[in-house]
Design a protein around this motif. Structure first.
Motif, PDB file in Angstrom:
ATOM      1  N   THR A  46      92.020  48.814  27.738  1.00 47.68           N
ATOM      2  CA  THR A  46      92.440  47.439  27.459  1.00 47.68           C
ATOM      3  C   THR A  46      91.237  46.528  27.274  1.00 47.68           C
ATOM      4  O   THR A  46      90.288  46.584  28.058  1.00 47.68           O
ATOM      5  N   LYS A  53      95.055  37.014  26.544  1.00 44.02           N
ATOM      6  CA  LYS A  53      95.824  38.161  26.091  1.00 44.02           C
ATOM      7  C   LYS A  53      94.968  39.423  26.172  1.00 44.02           C
ATOM      8  O   LYS A  53      93.759  39.361  26.385  1.00 44.02           O
ATOM      9  N   HIS A  55      94.329  43.567  24.424  1.00 42.80           N
ATOM     10  CA  HIS A  55      94.532  44.402  23.244  1.00 42.80           C
ATOM     11  C   HIS A  55      94.212  45.842  23.617  1.00 42.80           C
ATOM     12  O   HIS A  55      93.211  46.105  24.299  1.00 42.80           O
ATOM     13  N   THR A  57      92.654  49.419  23.605  1.00 46.87           N
ATOM     14  CA  THR A  57      91.353  49.826  23.095  1.00 46.87           C
ATOM     15  C   THR A  57      90.983  51.210  23.613  1.00 46.87           C
ATOM     16  O   THR A  57      91.783  51.894  24.241  1.00 46.87           O
ATOM     17  N   GLN A 233      92.739  43.261  13.432  1.00 43.99           N
ATOM     18  CA  GLN A 233      93.360  44.137  14.416  1.00 43.99           C
ATOM     19  C   GLN A 233      93.468  43.539  15.810  1.00 43.99           C
ATOM     20  O   GLN A 233      94.417  43.841  16.544  1.00 43.99           O
ATOM     21  N   LEU A 234      92.529  42.688  16.225  1.00 39.94           N
ATOM     22  CA  LEU A 234      92.570  42.165  17.593  1.00 39.94           C
ATOM     23  C   LEU A 234      93.590  41.044  17.763  1.00 39.94           C
ATOM     24  O   LEU A 234      94.196  40.904  18.827  1.00 39.94           O
TER      25      LEU A 234
END
Length: 297
Positions: A46, A53, A55, A57, A233-234
């Protein structure tokens, strides 16, 4: 002809059993005589963003597998380790032929090789590797993906590993976000990164101390490239930019135009800027390893 000695027969059977679960063909195994390379991956799956927030990973597939496959093909034994000893997470965004020159056949070949790496599914805990001793390793490699920003950037076992290779001048290769692990060797990495996140480079400088990589030329994923990732993407902004952090620590950061393959070598440190630098980084590492091999008399 005399039958084989019982002990010799038992030894042969034992060896066959020992290699039955090996990641590589028996013909390539050499009883721990092959030079060993340590591959340090993140334990995090993460990435925390600036707005609170998160994302998903992990390591980037091509950044890890291209250098690792080249190392294995050249006869090196690869040992995977991460801070927590958990199965290393992969960034799902990296599982695409896009990162292999849009060559689907090449991508499938690398995925097959990737699937056979048992050590990646069950990496050693980094503290265990340190306790067992780092001397047998001829090099260390840090792949990227955003994950190193979460843990490798301030992990003290990572710092121990880096200092070992720095002090002995053994090759230290890093790609994309991997070089942010260098920050772990500042005097107080947690306080340093908090100051960087707040934009206070003057405060950050007070936590650097005697940084082993001060003045080193290096590269890393650039702010320009990161802004593309943020907008795509992020879906949000990162808490800090790796190139700015390394510059604040005292690194001489060299950045090429976005998405241009770019590798920088300074003393034992070999760094690649972005995912497209995977082949160049692997070749630079192998060249350095080859140069350090004992030459025949």
């Amino acid at each position: 002809m005399k039958p084989p000695h019982p002990i010799a027969a038992l030894t042969a059977v034992a060896l066959l059993l020992a290699f039955a679960g090996c990641d590589e063909p028996i013909s390539q195994a050499s009883f721990r005589s092959r030079p060993r390379v340590l591959v340090v991956v993140s334990s995090s799956d993460t990435l925390r963003l600036r707005d609170g927030k998160t994302h998903p990973t992990g390591y980037y597939l091509n950044e890890l597998i291209v250098p690792v496959r080249k190392l294995v093909d050249q006869g090196y034994e690869v040992v995977f380790a991460d801070p927590d000893g958990n199965p290393a997470p992969m960034d799902a965004h990296s599982a695409s032929a896009t990162h292999f020159g849009d060559d689907v056949a090449a991508y499938e070949s690398y995925r097959k090789f990737h699937g056979g790496l048992k050590g990646l599914r069950n990496p050693k805990r980094l503290s265990t590797v340190i306790a067992e001793g780092l001397e047998p390793f001829v090099a260390v490699f840090f792949p990227g993906g955003h994950a190193p920003m979460e843990d490798l950037s301030q992990d003290q076992d990572v710092a121990t590993v880096l200092r070992h290779f720095h002090q002995r001048g053994k090759p230290t290769a890093m790609i994309c976000h991997g070089p942010i692990a260098l920050v772990s060797t500042v005097q107080d990495p947690a306080a340093f990164l908090r100051a960087i996140e707040s934009g206070d480079t003057e405060a950050a400088s007070k936590h650097v101390g005697d940084w082993p990589y001060a003045g080193y030329r290096m590269s890393v994923f650039s702010t320009a490239e990161e802004k593309v990732a943020e907008a795509g993407q992020l879906g949000g902004d990162v808490r800090f930019y790796p190139d700015a952090a390394l510059e604040a620590a005292g690194g001489n950061v060299e950045i090429a135009p976005p998405w241009t393959p770019h590798v920088v070598k300074d003393r034992e440190l070999i760094t690649g800027q972005n995912p497209g630098s995977d082949v160049q980084l692997a070749d630079a590492l192998l060249k350095e390893l080859d140069a350090g091999k004992p030459q025949p008399k």
